[in-house]
Scaffold this active site. Sequence first.
Site, PDB file in Angstrom:
ATOM      1  CB  VAL B  18      26.044 -31.204 -55.251  1.00  0.00           C
ATOM      2  CG1 VAL B  18      26.034 -31.527 -56.766  1.00  0.00           C
ATOM      3  CG2 VAL B  18      25.529 -32.278 -54.279  1.00  0.00           C
ATOM      4  N   GLY B  47      25.866 -18.419 -56.253  1.00  0.00           N
ATOM      5  CA  GLY B  47      24.669 -18.475 -55.424  1.00  0.00           C
ATOM      6  C   GLY B  47      24.632 -18.954 -54.225  1.00  0.00           C
ATOM      7  NE  ARG B  49      20.340 -21.137 -47.640  1.00  0.00           N
ATOM      8  CZ  ARG B  49      18.973 -22.515 -46.651  1.00  0.00           C
ATOM      9  NH1 ARG B  49      17.953 -22.686 -46.842  1.00  0.00           N
ATOM     10  NH2 ARG B  49      20.771 -23.448 -47.249  1.00  0.00           N
ATOM     11  CB  VAL B 134      18.085 -40.506 -61.183  1.00  0.00           C
ATOM     12  CG1 VAL B 134      17.908 -41.975 -61.060  1.00  0.00           C
ATOM     13  CG2 VAL B 134      16.184 -39.616 -61.843  1.00  0.00           C
ATOM     14  N   GLY B 189      25.894 -40.151 -40.502  1.00  0.00           N
ATOM     15  CA  GLY B 189      25.771 -38.627 -41.477  1.00  0.00           C
ATOM     16  C   GLY B 189      25.337 -39.638 -42.868  1.00  0.00           C
ATOM     17  CD  GLU B 192      18.603 -34.924 -45.966  1.00  0.00           C
ATOM     18  OE1 GLU B 192      18.227 -33.424 -45.409  1.00  0.00           O
ATOM     19  OE2 GLU B 192      18.327 -34.870 -46.631  1.00  0.00           O
ATOM     20  CE  LYS B 207      17.175 -39.685 -56.124  1.00  0.00           C
ATOM     21  NZ  LYS B 207      17.970 -40.487 -54.777  1.00  0.00           N
ATOM     22  N   GLY B 309      26.201 -38.499 -52.218  1.00  0.00           N
ATOM     23  CA  GLY B 309      27.869 -37.922 -51.702  1.00  0.00           C
ATOM     24  C   GLY B 309      28.017 -36.498 -52.895  1.00  0.00           C
TER      25      GLY B 309
HETATM   26  N1  LIG Z   1      24.084 -34.524 -51.523  1.00  0.00           N
HETATM   27  C1  LIG Z   1      23.348 -35.216 -52.909  1.00  0.00           C
HETATM   28  O1  LIG Z   1      24.295 -36.534 -52.211  1.00  0.00           O
HETATM   29  C2  LIG Z   1      22.756 -35.249 -53.001  1.00  0.00           C
HETATM   30  C3  LIG Z   1      22.750 -36.265 -54.717  1.00  0.00           C
HETATM   31  C4  LIG Z   1      21.481 -36.223 -55.603  1.00  0.00           C
HETATM   32  C5  LIG Z   1      21.845 -35.212 -55.641  1.00  0.00           C
HETATM   33  N2  LIG Z   1      21.535 -34.102 -54.676  1.00  0.00           N
HETATM   34  C6  LIG Z   1      20.950 -32.420 -55.248  1.00  0.00           C
HETATM   35  O2  LIG Z   1      21.212 -31.545 -55.252  1.00  0.00           O
HETATM   36  C7  LIG Z   1      20.507 -30.191 -54.631  1.00  0.00           C
HETATM   37  C8  LIG Z   1      21.896 -30.001 -53.480  1.00  0.00           C
HETATM   38  O3  LIG Z   1      22.648 -30.919 -52.617  1.00  0.00           O
HETATM   39  P1  LIG Z   1      23.049 -30.630 -51.098  1.00  0.00           P
HETATM   40  O4  LIG Z   1      23.522 -32.014 -50.724  1.00  0.00           O
HETATM   41  O5  LIG Z   1      24.642 -30.260 -52.001  1.00  0.00           O
HETATM   42  O6  LIG Z   1      22.896 -29.355 -50.705  1.00  0.00           O
HETATM   43  P2  LIG Z   1      23.187 -28.715 -49.307  1.00  0.00           P
HETATM   44  O7  LIG Z   1      24.437 -28.961 -48.990  1.00  0.00           O
HETATM   45  O8  LIG Z   1      22.202 -28.535 -48.491  1.00  0.00           O
HETATM   46  O9  LIG Z   1      23.497 -27.120 -49.960  1.00  0.00           O
HETATM   47  C9  LIG Z   1      22.770 -26.033 -51.043  1.00  0.00           C
HETATM   48  C10 LIG Z   1      23.150 -24.911 -51.287  1.00  0.00           C
HETATM   49  O10 LIG Z   1      22.420 -23.974 -51.649  1.00  0.00           O
HETATM   50  C11 LIG Z   1      22.104 -22.811 -50.839  1.00  0.00           C
HETATM   51  N3  LIG Z   1      20.885 -22.648 -51.204  1.00  0.00           N
HETATM   52  C12 LIG Z   1      20.041 -23.202 -51.056  1.00  0.00           C
HETATM   53  N4  LIG Z   1      18.804 -22.171 -50.084  1.00  0.00           N
HETATM   54  C13 LIG Z   1      18.817 -21.548 -51.005  1.00  0.00           C
HETATM   55  C14 LIG Z   1      18.562 -20.047 -51.712  1.00  0.00           C
HETATM   56  N5  LIG Z   1      17.213 -19.895 -50.909  1.00  0.00           N
HETATM   57  N6  LIG Z   1      18.790 -18.757 -51.804  1.00  0.00           N
HETATM   58  C15 LIG Z   1      20.137 -18.614 -52.020  1.00  0.00           C
HETATM   59  N7  LIG Z   1      20.908 -20.308 -51.911  1.00  0.00           N
HETATM   60  C16 LIG Z   1      19.937 -21.087 -51.536  1.00  0.00           C
HETATM   61  C17 LIG Z   1      23.186 -23.202 -49.683  1.00  0.00           C
HETATM   62  O11 LIG Z   1      23.149 -21.964 -49.480  1.00  0.00           O
HETATM   63  P3  LIG Z   1      24.204 -21.610 -47.641  1.00  0.00           P
HETATM   64  O12 LIG Z   1      25.245 -22.279 -48.133  1.00  0.00           O
HETATM   65  O13 LIG Z   1      24.251 -20.108 -47.767  1.00  0.00           O
HETATM   66  O14 LIG Z   1      23.026 -22.166 -46.534  1.00  0.00           O
HETATM   67  C18 LIG Z   1      23.945 -24.363 -49.410  1.00  0.00           C
HETATM   68  O15 LIG Z   1      25.567 -23.766 -50.232  1.00  0.00           O
HETATM   69  C19 LIG Z   1      19.725 -30.527 -54.043  1.00  0.00           C
HETATM   70  O16 LIG Z   1      18.422 -30.678 -54.812  1.00  0.00           O
HETATM   71  C20 LIG Z   1      19.657 -32.133 -54.110  1.00  0.00           C
HETATM   72  O17 LIG Z   1      18.555 -32.903 -53.994  1.00  0.00           O
HETATM   73  C21 LIG Z   1      22.064 -34.025 -53.985  1.00  0.00           C
END
Ligand SMILES: NC(=O)c1ccc[n+]([C@@H]2O[C@H](COP(=O)([O-])OP(=O)(O)OC[C@H]3O[C@@H](n4cnc5c(N)ncnc54)[C@H](OP(=O)(O)O)[C@@H]3O)[C@@H](O)[C@H]2O)c1
Lengths: 441, 441
Positions: B18, B47, B49, B134, B189, B192, B207, B309
């Site tokens: 995202v 921000g 990691r 949501v 994919g 998870e 949600k 997505g």
């Molecule tokens: N993906 C979806 O379809 C979707 C839909 C709705 C809501 N969401 C929500 O959106 C959020 C992000 O989802 P995502 O799919 O984008 O996750 P993701 O692909 O796993 O990416 C997470 C990002 O956060 C960084 N991160 C994680 N923990 C950290 C920490 N302690 N300190 C600093 N950076 C940190 C990671 O850094 P690194 O890259 O350096 O590891 C990574 O860049 C989540 O809350 C998820 O529930 C996602």
Amino acid sequence: MSDREKPIGVAVLGLGNVGSEVVRIIGESAADLAARIGAPLELRGIGVRRVADDRGVPVELLTDDIAALVARDDVDIVVELMGPVKPARKAILAALEGGKSVVTANKALMAQSTGELAQAAEAARADLYFEAAVAGAIPVIRPLTQSLAGDTVLRVAGIVNGTTNYILSAMNDSGASYDSALADATDLGYAEADPTADVEGYDAAAKAAILASIAFHTRVTADDVYREGITKVTAADFESARALGCNIKLLAICERLTNDEDKQRVSARVYPALVPNEHPLASVNGAFNAVVVEAEAAGRLMFYGQGAGGAPTASAVMGDLVMAARNRVQGGRGPRESKYAKLPIAPIGFIPTRYYVSMNVADRPGVLSTVSAEFGKRDVSIAEVRQEGMVDGEGQRCGARIVVVTHRATDAALSETVEALADLDVVQTVNSVLRLEGTTE
Amino acid sequence: MSDREKPIGVAVLGLGNVGSEVVRIIGESAADLAARIGAPLELRGIGVRRVADDRGVPVELLTDDIAALVARDDVDIVVELMGPVKPARKAILAALEGGKSVVTANKALMAQSTGELAQAAEAARADLYFEAAVAGAIPVIRPLTQSLAGDTVLRVAGIVNGTTNYILSAMNDSGASYDSALADATDLGYAEADPTADVEGYDAAAKAAILASIAFHTRVTADDVYREGITKVTAADFESARALGCNIKLLAICERLTNDEDKQRVSARVYPALVPNEHPLASVNGAFNAVVVEAEAAGRLMFYGQGAGGAPTASAVMGDLVMAARNRVQGGRGPRESKYAKLPIAPIGFIPTRYYVSMNVADRPGVLSTVSAEFGKRDVSIAEVRQEGMVDGEGQRCGARIVVVTHRATDAALSETVEALADLDVVQTVNSVLRLEGTTE
Ligand SMILES: NC(=O)c1ccc[n+]([C@@H]2O[C@H](COP(=O)([O-])OP(=O)(O)OC[C@H]3O[C@@H](n4cnc5c(N)ncnc54)[C@H](OP(=O)(O)O)[C@@H]3O)[C@@H](O)[C@H]2O)c1
Ligand SMILES: NC(=O)c1ccc[n+]([C@@H]2O[C@H](COP(=O)([O-])OP(=O)(O)OC[C@H]3O[C@@H](n4cnc5c(N)ncnc54)[C@H](OP(=O)(O)O)[C@@H]3O)[C@@H](O)[C@H]2O)c1
């Protein structure tokens, strides 16, 4: 009493289908509304033409002096639910000029005087909300102006007129003619005595203008919208549509067009179209409305629900009223008109669409090739052809019907082709010309 | 430069699915966003990691010191897209305490710490937006909090988890077992490596908690949500469902219950349910999401689109970001937590539902009547029974399967009945117990 709890004074103009439901909800849900707003709503008066004591509300609340009601010092928000454009415009301008916020369901007005009203709201730093003007209870304006505010809307296609959707659904279900379906709709109260605004597409065009304006940050009025009604759709069209795996729907379509030089234009149009059965709009039946929004990041979204009726429309009005009231209590304002993009409006001739053409032809060899040639000459490529023999009352063959479905071409090339077809000797009549929706070939 | 054009500083926490899309849109749509907001957005930092120069953004923008980034004076809005609850909570609280507005997609956090975060936002008079938490791109939070703010929401039922919907759709389409459908989803994919949060219903429960909170103006956390996952749904259940004219979907349901004394309670629950084919949720397939809202005046509304997505979720985040930025420029605030109603939460036992029970029984006369008697004893009335002989590997009869569909009864009476059935000698196993959605008999 703290400043926060100072009541918010409301004037409701109109006590018809929608107005009476709004007045009912303000009364029955008073406690909930006050909790959500942070202050009670107080109904100061109701504007009507006929002041009488048989209208289900205390007669002291009624007035036919709209100007005086709107001007009252203790009115903070004016809710306009009268309908006729002239008095509505006058009342809304007066309200905004007096610094009051306005909520309206008036699509005809909003599709015509939007600039003038938006400027008045801007000058007074007051709110102008109109969610109920498009698709009744279905949240469409707010998703477009707020939820998608960070995305790029590419296309909006909707069934936004319940009357025509009721008529077309009946024609599809029962094989009825347009005239008999309209008569039924009138009897059942789904169509007004004078159905022109609905069946000629004026109502849908007003909504298309509003949707295009907010989706593309460009001022679009009803006059900018290309418009065809449903009065020429026949039972035979529904038969052919069925054979092609389609339904026929009156669509309001707003589209962002980008040409080779990356110049953008906007198209807004209303016409009956063949919609493939697997398209989400194909199965939206009866008085229901639905709007499909395609945006760059969000992809395809659909919003579905009751597009008209007193209570559903009142739900949208009440949402706007609570927002406007909250802004009064908490400070802040709702979204304003956004027209920074100022995109030019593309004439219908430029729009790439697919066509369905039905014609009666002489029943003799070679006709199909003569007909096809007219498409070829103008670079309009044919996707599908159906030819059927026709029989007269005595069961004798009396000609043939050819139905052609084209691939995508500009509307101009397609209309030229249709004109040329009508001039052919072998073509007796061009029965119908409809566009196709939702397929990209 | 006038005060209006002072740029709005943004910190994005997370550069994953995202976050990377959000960063891309902020860059690519800069001019449009500035026009919509009335001031340019400026990305102050991202921000992560892992700070490195291979991440598709200027490395100077990256930092692993989240606290320092959030604390920067030139950051006005923090967009939290990290995921893990603990660091996200810490960063969001710090941002709010520093008077910054926050946009987050973090459903797990919002379903758990909502009170604490809402209070911090309130104290700082800052915005806290979470549309993306949501149903991804689908506007649901904003319609519920704003469009329906003047209506009374009765029920929300949604397919809000794409992974489980993908698995269940595959089982329905191909007759696959749960394990093989899950394996496919993982390969492609859609699931998870550790699918627990999805398949056990935790994600949907978070949600449901968020939806129930805003729909009923009552604080509901994930722990308040009754939850069953999809791991026990079998290919045989899909067969039986098909025979009954149903599909099986994991639903998040939020309901306002009113008892005889007009006392209201709230129910929030997640479970796999049989959904009749004509119900609008039955045909929502694959990774799509849809939410059906029923409100007193609006009637039934449906919202449909991509529930997850990177890009779709970023669309919702960007809408919130533009709103938060507009509030900074124009003054005013977005909606705040509304929990005035404080309705008690009803335990699952009180909820009236319909049940589907599938059991293997001894293949001999009288079994059906013994089984039926257990329902009758507890006043659970039976709507439909199907009995099928079963054959073993050699084609020999080896017992029978009975499928019972009940009318509406309390969940407590139904679970007691199921327990009693399991104790019967003639019942070999109770295979499945599922609820039915969307029918009122
Ligand atoms: N993906 C979806 O379809 C979707 C839909 C709705 C809501 N969401 C929500 O959106 C959020 C992000 O989802 P995502 O799919 O984008 O996750 P993701 O692909 O796993 O990416 C997470 C990002 O956060 C960084 N991160 C994680 N923990 C950290 C920490 N302690 N300190 C600093 N950076 C940190 C990671 O850094 P690194 O890259 O350096 O590891 C990574 O860049 C989540 O809350 C998820 O529930 C996602
Ligand atoms: N009905 C729907 O489903 C629907 C859906 C979406 C939007 N809308 C819009 O909502 C608005 C109201 O619709 P409606 O169906 O409620 O209309 P309606 O039933 O015809 O009611 C109109 C009301 O306005 C009053 N009125 C009309 N002209 C007036 C004037 N010049 N001065 C004072 N009062 C006047 C009428 O007063 P009297 O009662 O004294 O005649 C009546 O109470 C329209 O703009 C319509 O387009 C309606």
